[in-house]
Design a protein around this motif. Structure first.
Motif, PDB file in Angstrom:
ATOM      1  N   ASP A 126      -4.094  -0.865  -1.942  1.00 23.73           N
ATOM      2  CA  ASP A 126      -4.256  -2.104  -1.190  1.00 23.73           C
ATOM      3  C   ASP A 126      -3.115  -2.178  -0.192  1.00 23.73           C
ATOM      4  OD1 ASP A 126      -6.539  -3.374  -2.463  1.00 23.73           O
ATOM      5  OD2 ASP A 126      -5.255  -3.556  -4.222  1.00 23.73           O
ATOM      6  N   SER A 127      -3.412  -2.682   0.996  1.00 23.90           N
ATOM      7  CA  SER A 127      -2.363  -2.722   2.011  1.00 23.90           C
ATOM      8  C   SER A 127      -1.355  -3.829   1.748  1.00 23.90           C
ATOM      9  CB  SER A 127      -2.985  -2.885   3.394  1.00 23.90           C
ATOM     10  OG  SER A 127      -3.707  -4.102   3.455  1.00 23.90           O
ATOM     11  N   SER A 128      -1.743  -4.877   1.000  1.00 25.89           N
ATOM     12  CA  SER A 128      -0.778  -5.940   0.717  1.00 25.89           C
ATOM     13  C   SER A 128      -1.059  -6.597  -0.629  1.00 25.89           C
ATOM     14  CB  SER A 128      -0.793  -6.995   1.830  1.00 25.89           C
ATOM     15  OG  SER A 128      -1.992  -7.729   1.793  1.00 25.89           O
ATOM     16  N   TRP A 129      -0.001  -7.096  -1.225  1.00 25.70           N
ATOM     17  CA  TRP A 129      -0.074  -7.870  -2.466  1.00 25.70           C
ATOM     18  C   TRP A 129       0.538  -9.231  -2.205  1.00 25.70           C
ATOM     19  CZ3 TRP A 129       2.289  -4.193  -6.715  1.00 25.70           C
ATOM     20  CH2 TRP A 129       1.434  -3.133  -6.942  1.00 25.70           C
ATOM     21  N   GLN A 130       0.096 -10.215  -2.956  1.00 31.61           N
ATOM     22  CA  GLN A 130       0.682 -11.541  -2.901  1.00 31.61           C
ATOM     23  C   GLN A 130       1.357 -11.807  -4.240  1.00 31.61           C
ATOM     24  OE1 GLN A 130      -2.553 -14.127  -1.882  1.00 31.61           O
ATOM     25  NE2 GLN A 130      -2.684 -13.353   0.197  1.00 31.61           N
ATOM     26  N   LEU A 131       2.623 -12.189  -4.191  1.00 30.26           N
ATOM     27  CA  LEU A 131       3.418 -12.431  -5.389  1.00 30.26           C
ATOM     28  C   LEU A 131       3.836 -13.894  -5.420  1.00 30.26           C
ATOM     29  CD1 LEU A 131       5.805  -9.370  -4.975  1.00 30.26           C
ATOM     30  CD2 LEU A 131       3.672  -9.426  -6.243  1.00 30.26           C
ATOM     31  N   THR A 151       3.588   6.228  -5.659  1.00 31.37           N
ATOM     32  CA  THR A 151       4.146   5.749  -4.393  1.00 31.37           C
ATOM     33  C   THR A 151       3.108   5.678  -3.281  1.00 31.37           C
ATOM     34  OG1 THR A 151       6.228   6.769  -5.048  1.00 31.37           O
ATOM     35  CG2 THR A 151       6.043   6.085  -2.767  1.00 31.37           C
ATOM     36  N   GLU A 152       2.232   6.669  -3.217  1.00 24.07           N
ATOM     37  CA  GLU A 152       1.244   6.681  -2.122  1.00 24.07           C
ATOM     38  C   GLU A 152       0.178   5.586  -2.253  1.00 24.07           C
ATOM     39  OE1 GLU A 152       0.047   9.665  -5.258  1.00 24.07           O
ATOM     40  OE2 GLU A 152       1.854   9.352  -4.092  1.00 24.07           O
ATOM     41  N   LEU A 153       0.016   4.989  -3.441  1.00 25.92           N
ATOM     42  CA  LEU A 153      -0.957   3.914  -3.627  1.00 25.92           C
ATOM     43  C   LEU A 153      -0.318   2.529  -3.670  1.00 25.92           C
ATOM     44  CD1 LEU A 153      -3.387   5.477  -6.260  1.00 25.92           C
ATOM     45  CD2 LEU A 153      -3.697   5.286  -3.797  1.00 25.92           C
ATOM     46  N   GLN A 154       0.981   2.459  -3.473  1.00 26.02           N
ATOM     47  CA  GLN A 154       1.670   1.166  -3.467  1.00 26.02           C
ATOM     48  C   GLN A 154       1.362   0.431  -2.158  1.00 26.02           C
ATOM     49  OE1 GLN A 154       5.810   1.970  -4.205  1.00 26.02           O
ATOM     50  NE2 GLN A 154       5.444   2.462  -6.349  1.00 26.02           N
ATOM     51  N   PRO A 155       1.468  -0.892  -2.169  1.00 24.54           N
ATOM     52  CA  PRO A 155       1.143  -1.660  -0.959  1.00 24.54           C
ATOM     53  C   PRO A 155       2.176  -1.445   0.150  1.00 24.54           C
ATOM     54  CG  PRO A 155       2.142  -3.088  -2.580  1.00 24.54           C
ATOM     55  CD  PRO A 155       1.920  -1.760  -3.259  1.00 24.54           C
ATOM     56  N   GLN A 156       1.743  -1.701   1.375  1.00 22.95           N
ATOM     57  CA  GLN A 156       2.653  -1.607   2.515  1.00 22.95           C
ATOM     58  C   GLN A 156       3.391  -2.925   2.734  1.00 22.95           C
ATOM     59  OE1 GLN A 156      -0.195  -0.635   5.488  1.00 22.95           O
ATOM     60  NE2 GLN A 156      -0.302   1.524   4.911  1.00 22.95           N
ATOM     61  N   THR A 157       2.790  -4.028   2.240  1.00 21.39           N
ATOM     62  CA  THR A 157       3.358  -5.349   2.452  1.00 21.39           C
ATOM     63  C   THR A 157       3.344  -6.143   1.155  1.00 21.39           C
ATOM     64  OG1 THR A 157       2.429  -5.324   4.681  1.00 21.39           O
ATOM     65  CG2 THR A 157       3.194  -7.446   3.854  1.00 21.39           C
ATOM     66  N   LEU A 158       4.425  -6.844   0.872  1.00 15.14           N
ATOM     67  CA  LEU A 158       4.509  -7.768  -0.258  1.00 15.14           C
ATOM     68  C   LEU A 158       4.716  -9.174   0.303  1.00 15.14           C
ATOM     69  CD1 LEU A 158       6.832  -5.729  -2.652  1.00 15.14           C
ATOM     70  CD2 LEU A 158       4.363  -6.024  -2.842  1.00 15.14           C
ATOM     71  N   ASN A 159       3.733 -10.038   0.118  1.00 16.51           N
ATOM     72  CA  ASN A 159       3.826 -11.419   0.579  1.00 16.51           C
ATOM     73  C   ASN A 159       4.425 -12.263  -0.539  1.00 16.51           C
ATOM     74  OD1 ASN A 159       2.476 -10.938   3.097  1.00 16.51           O
ATOM     75  ND2 ASN A 159       0.589 -10.774   1.917  1.00 16.51           N
ATOM     76  N   THR A 160       5.551 -12.909  -0.271  1.00 15.70           N
ATOM     77  CA  THR A 160       6.244 -13.693  -1.287  1.00 15.70           C
ATOM     78  C   THR A 160       6.570 -15.069  -0.737  1.00 15.70           C
ATOM     79  OG1 THR A 160       8.469 -13.028  -0.631  1.00 15.70           O
ATOM     80  CG2 THR A 160       7.317 -11.595  -2.188  1.00 15.70           C
ATOM     81  N   ASP A 161       7.044 -15.937  -1.626  1.00 17.21           N
ATOM     82  CA  ASP A 161       7.570 -17.203  -1.154  1.00 17.21           C
ATOM     83  C   ASP A 161       9.006 -16.980  -0.681  1.00 17.21           C
ATOM     84  OD1 ASP A 161       8.932 -16.916  -3.535  1.00 17.21           O
ATOM     85  OD2 ASP A 161       7.917 -18.560  -4.547  1.00 17.21           O
ATOM     86  N   LYS A 162       9.712 -18.033  -0.363  1.00 14.60           N
ATOM     87  CA  LYS A 162      11.044 -17.892   0.233  1.00 14.60           C
ATOM     88  C   LYS A 162      12.152 -17.700  -0.799  1.00 14.60           C
ATOM     89  CE  LYS A 162       9.927 -19.307   4.590  1.00 14.60           C
ATOM     90  NZ  LYS A 162      10.344 -18.859   5.853  1.00 14.60           N
ATOM     91  N   HIS A 163      11.816 -17.589  -2.069  1.00 14.56           N
ATOM     92  CA  HIS A 163      12.842 -17.427  -3.103  1.00 14.56           C
ATOM     93  C   HIS A 163      13.538 -16.076  -2.927  1.00 14.56           C
ATOM     94  CE1 HIS A 163      14.707 -17.255  -7.074  1.00 14.56           C
ATOM     95  NE2 HIS A 163      14.509 -18.558  -7.133  1.00 14.56           N
ATOM     96  N   SER A 164      14.866 -16.071  -2.992  1.00 12.71           N
ATOM     97  CA  SER A 164      15.637 -14.857  -2.697  1.00 12.71           C
ATOM     98  C   SER A 164      15.551 -13.786  -3.787  1.00 12.71           C
ATOM     99  CB  SER A 164      17.106 -15.225  -2.480  1.00 12.71           C
ATOM    100  OG  SER A 164      17.650 -15.765  -3.672  1.00 12.71           O
TER     101      SER A 164
END
Length: 191
Positions: free
Chosen positions: A73-78, A129-142
């Motif tokens: 998947d190109s992106s995940w939402q956390l 590694t080759e199947l990991q997402p390119q983008t991780l969408n997160t909230d603003k928590h550090s």
């Protein structure tokens, strides 16, 4: 040939697995399953189905997870939220893909760098590694930024992954908890 996992059980393994499958994949109750079996001439108390699910579901999930089809998947939402489980408050960390499918979840007593790291490490363990997402969408928590940097340093996360901290991108994960409360019983979680 008998299965050692089902030794000393009064019902055939097919019946036990059928009950676990239907309870785990549909919003049916134990009573509904008991009634369905009764219609087919098999008398099983709903508490027996409950005990089967508690006993066999974790092992079945572990076996299925190894054989699960993993796609890129190109992106995940956390995201994480605060939920009450058996009268105690916990943080529920969740990860979903673009299609809205839950990838993994993790319960923690704290919302910090270590919890975010453990959650992400758990999510990534099945993905080369080759199947990991390119983008991780997160909230603003550090804590996510620290966890991502640590995983990159350890070589568990691809170097070119991008973290996007935009609240509006996580709106779909916020709705997952609302919809899943209908079928997910957090009362049955064993901590």
């Amino acid at each position: 040939m008998t299965h050692p996992e089902f030794k000393w059980k009064h019902f055939a393994p097919e019946i036990i697995l059928w009950c676990i499958r239907w309870y785990g994949s549909t919003p049916m109750s134990y009573a509904n399953l008991s009634d369905m079996l009764q219609e087919r001439g098999i008398s099983v108390n709903r508490s027996t189905i409950y005990r089967w699910f508690i006993e066999y579901a974790p092992a079945l999930r572990k076996k299925l997870r190894r054989r699960q089809f993993i796609r890129a998947d190109s992106s995940w939402q956390l995201d994480e939220t605060y939920v009450k489980v058996k009268g105690k408050w916990h943080y529920l960390y969740r990860a979903i893909n673009k299609q809205g499918e839950t990838l993994d979840f993790y319960f923690s007593h704290k919302r910090n760098k270590d919890a975010a790291y453990q959650f992400l490490k758990r999510c990534l363990r099945h993905y080369p590694t080759e199947l990991q997402p390119q983008t991780l969408n997160t909230d603003k928590h550090s804590s996510y930024a620290h966890a991502i940097a640590r995983l990159k340093k350890e070589g568990r996360l691809r170097e070119d992954v991008e973290q996007r901290q935009v609240k509006s991108l996580n709106n779909s994960i916020e709705s997952v908890l609302v919809n899943s409360n209908r079928t997910l019983s957090l009362e049955s979680f064993h901590s």
